[in-house]
Design a protein around this motif. Structure first.
Motif, PDB file in Angstrom:
ATOM      1  N   THR A  96      16.725  20.825  56.931  1.00 22.57           N
ATOM      2  CA  THR A  96      17.633  21.299  55.896  1.00 22.57           C
ATOM      3  C   THR A  96      18.033  22.746  56.151  1.00 22.57           C
ATOM      4  OG1 THR A  96      16.684  19.812  54.278  1.00 22.57           O
ATOM      5  CG2 THR A  96      17.885  21.704  53.418  1.00 22.57           C
ATOM      6  N   GLU A  97      19.324  22.989  56.165  1.00 23.18           N
ATOM      7  CA  GLU A  97      19.822  24.333  56.409  1.00 23.18           C
ATOM      8  C   GLU A  97      20.337  24.987  55.136  1.00 23.18           C
ATOM      9  OE1 GLU A  97      22.759  23.782  59.384  1.00 23.18           O
ATOM     10  OE2 GLU A  97      21.332  23.337  60.969  1.00 23.18           O
ATOM     11  N   SER A  98      20.681  24.185  54.133  1.00 21.86           N
ATOM     12  CA  SER A  98      21.198  24.759  52.899  1.00 21.86           C
ATOM     13  C   SER A  98      20.805  23.866  51.728  1.00 21.86           C
ATOM     14  CB  SER A  98      22.726  24.903  52.961  1.00 21.86           C
ATOM     15  OG  SER A  98      23.335  23.626  53.084  1.00 21.86           O
ATOM     16  N   ARG A  99      20.812  24.472  50.556  1.00 20.63           N
ATOM     17  CA  ARG A  99      20.449  23.747  49.345  1.00 20.63           C
ATOM     18  C   ARG A  99      21.559  23.934  48.322  1.00 20.63           C
ATOM     19  NH1 ARG A  99      16.011  21.464  47.087  1.00 20.63           N
ATOM     20  NH2 ARG A  99      15.664  21.653  44.844  1.00 20.63           N
ATOM     21  N   LEU A 100      22.091  22.837  47.838  1.00 26.15           N
ATOM     22  CA  LEU A 100      23.189  22.866  46.882  1.00 26.15           C
ATOM     23  C   LEU A 100      22.659  22.441  45.524  1.00 26.15           C
ATOM     24  CD1 LEU A 100      26.214  23.070  46.162  1.00 26.15           C
ATOM     25  CD2 LEU A 100      26.457  20.688  46.940  1.00 26.15           C
ATOM     26  N   HIS A 126      22.793  18.318  56.794  1.00 26.58           N
ATOM     27  CA  HIS A 126      21.668  19.230  56.671  1.00 26.58           C
ATOM     28  C   HIS A 126      21.670  19.987  55.337  1.00 26.58           C
ATOM     29  CE1 HIS A 126      20.846  18.099  60.661  1.00 26.58           C
ATOM     30  NE2 HIS A 126      21.774  18.844  61.237  1.00 26.58           N
ATOM     31  N   THR A 127      22.376  19.433  54.376  1.00 24.86           N
ATOM     32  CA  THR A 127      22.397  20.018  53.039  1.00 24.86           C
ATOM     33  C   THR A 127      21.571  19.158  52.096  1.00 24.86           C
ATOM     34  OG1 THR A 127      24.588  21.009  53.335  1.00 24.86           O
ATOM     35  CG2 THR A 127      23.864  20.640  51.066  1.00 24.86           C
ATOM     36  N   HIS A 149      25.431  25.832  41.429  1.00 25.09           N
ATOM     37  CA  HIS A 149      26.589  26.384  42.135  1.00 25.09           C
ATOM     38  C   HIS A 149      27.892  25.878  41.534  1.00 25.09           C
ATOM     39  CE1 HIS A 149      23.370  26.650  45.295  1.00 25.09           C
ATOM     40  NE2 HIS A 149      23.865  27.868  45.353  1.00 25.09           N
ATOM     41  N   GLY A 290      31.477  26.381  51.343  1.00 24.46           N
ATOM     42  CA  GLY A 290      30.439  25.670  52.068  1.00 24.46           C
ATOM     43  C   GLY A 290      30.251  24.261  51.531  1.00 24.46           C
TER      44      GLY A 290
END
Length: 308
Positions: A96-100, A126-127, A149, A290
């Motif tokens: 995981t590169e990002s978290r939404l 990867h989110t 967000h 993003g």
């Protein structure tokens, strides 16, 4: 106990859900990145495995039968669970590169977001997504306070301090038990009759409840009667209506199975427009970018102009 063979192929059920959502096998095939003949073959194989006719086919296209609508509605939970399982496994793999963080009102969270998140998964694998569901007031608060967000609401007005964009429209439907007198009213009911009747309803702060109050006020009806019963979920409200407690007003998105199997009956309101906007909201100073921007684009493209 092993998983029964007839429910082991979730990909076929996911394809059936796309047919229900997009309206044709061809559109579903494009959404899944396969050819239309391949999609048709998978769906026929599913029908043979279940021993049920799920699609009604004609030269003008295909649509779900009543049995197909029921199977699709039941399959949604399993398909959504598989998507969440996959997201969880992905997070354990450390990719995981990002978290939404997303907040959504109950109707959007239950009936639209799972499909949007499935598309997002293919575009941004990867989110990871953290979803919070609540009423429209709670969603607006989460976005304003930075706990989400972006959010999706059903309320009739734009929440204070936020920017809103319409992503689609939804139609509210009055429902009653089959034995209710309104079920036999072929001419429907009036806005005045609806406003004077105590309903089974969501709590204050619910977008559905606020939209109904605003719509009735707009046609000069008397203020909406106090609810006979307030319940926290759409499922609980549908059960109460089917049991004959009182009428209710719910999103048509939530009623596919119940209207198909006759546990509740839709009632027309002759002099009241119950079409409402579904809105994406975000902070005025922070437009979605993003993964958040990707999800916003998916919602605008995928949400039907009118949900019926």
């Amino acid at each position: 106990m092993p998983l029964p063979e007839r429910v082991s192929d979730l990909a076929a059920y996911d394809l059936l859900l796309s047919v229900a959502r997009l309206g044709s096998v061809g559109a579903a095939a494009r959404a899944h990145g396969i050819s239309q003949p391949s999609a048709s073959s998978r769906l026929r194989h599913l029908e043979r495995r279940l021993g049920l006719q799920l699609l009604e086919r004609s030269p003008r296209g295909s649509r779900l039968t009543e049995q197909g609508a029921l199977v699709a509605d039941w399959a949604r939970t399993a398909v959504d669970a598989a998507a969440f399982l996959d997201a969880g496994v992905t997070s354990l793999l450390g990719t995981t590169e990002s978290r939404l963080q997303v907040a959504a009102s109950m109707t959007v969270a239950e009936y639209l977001l799972p499909q949007w998140l499935a598309v997002l998964r293919t575009r941004a694998p990867h989110t990871s997504v953290a979803l919070t569901a609540g009423n429209s007031d709670e969603v607006a608060a989460a976005v304003r306070e930075g706990r989400a967000h972006l959010g999706f609401v059903e309320a009739p007005d734009v929440p204070r301090g936020l920017t809103a964009r319409t992503v689609g429209r939804d139609e509210l439907t009055v429902i009653v038990a089959p034995a209710h007198p309104w079920a036999r009213r072929r001419s429907g009911i009036t806005a005045g009759e609806l406003s004077a009747t105590p309903l089974v309803s969501r709590e204050r702060g619910s977008g559905t409840r606020r939209y109904l109050e605003r719509a009735l006020d707009g046609v000069g009806a008397v203020p909406l009667a106090a609810p006979l019963l307030e319940l926290p979920s759409t499922t609980a409200i549908k059960t109460a209506v089917a049991d004959g407690v009182a009428p209710a007003v719910l999103s048509s998105l939530a009623l596919t199975a119940e209207l198909a199997n006759g546990t509740v009956v839709a009632v027309r309101v002759r002099d009241l427009d119950l079409t409402r906007a579904l809105r994406l909201v975000h902070p005025r100073t922070s437009p979605p970018t993003g993964a958040a921007g990707e999800l916003a684009a998916i919602a605008r493209h995928d949400c039907p102009p009118t949900a019926a």
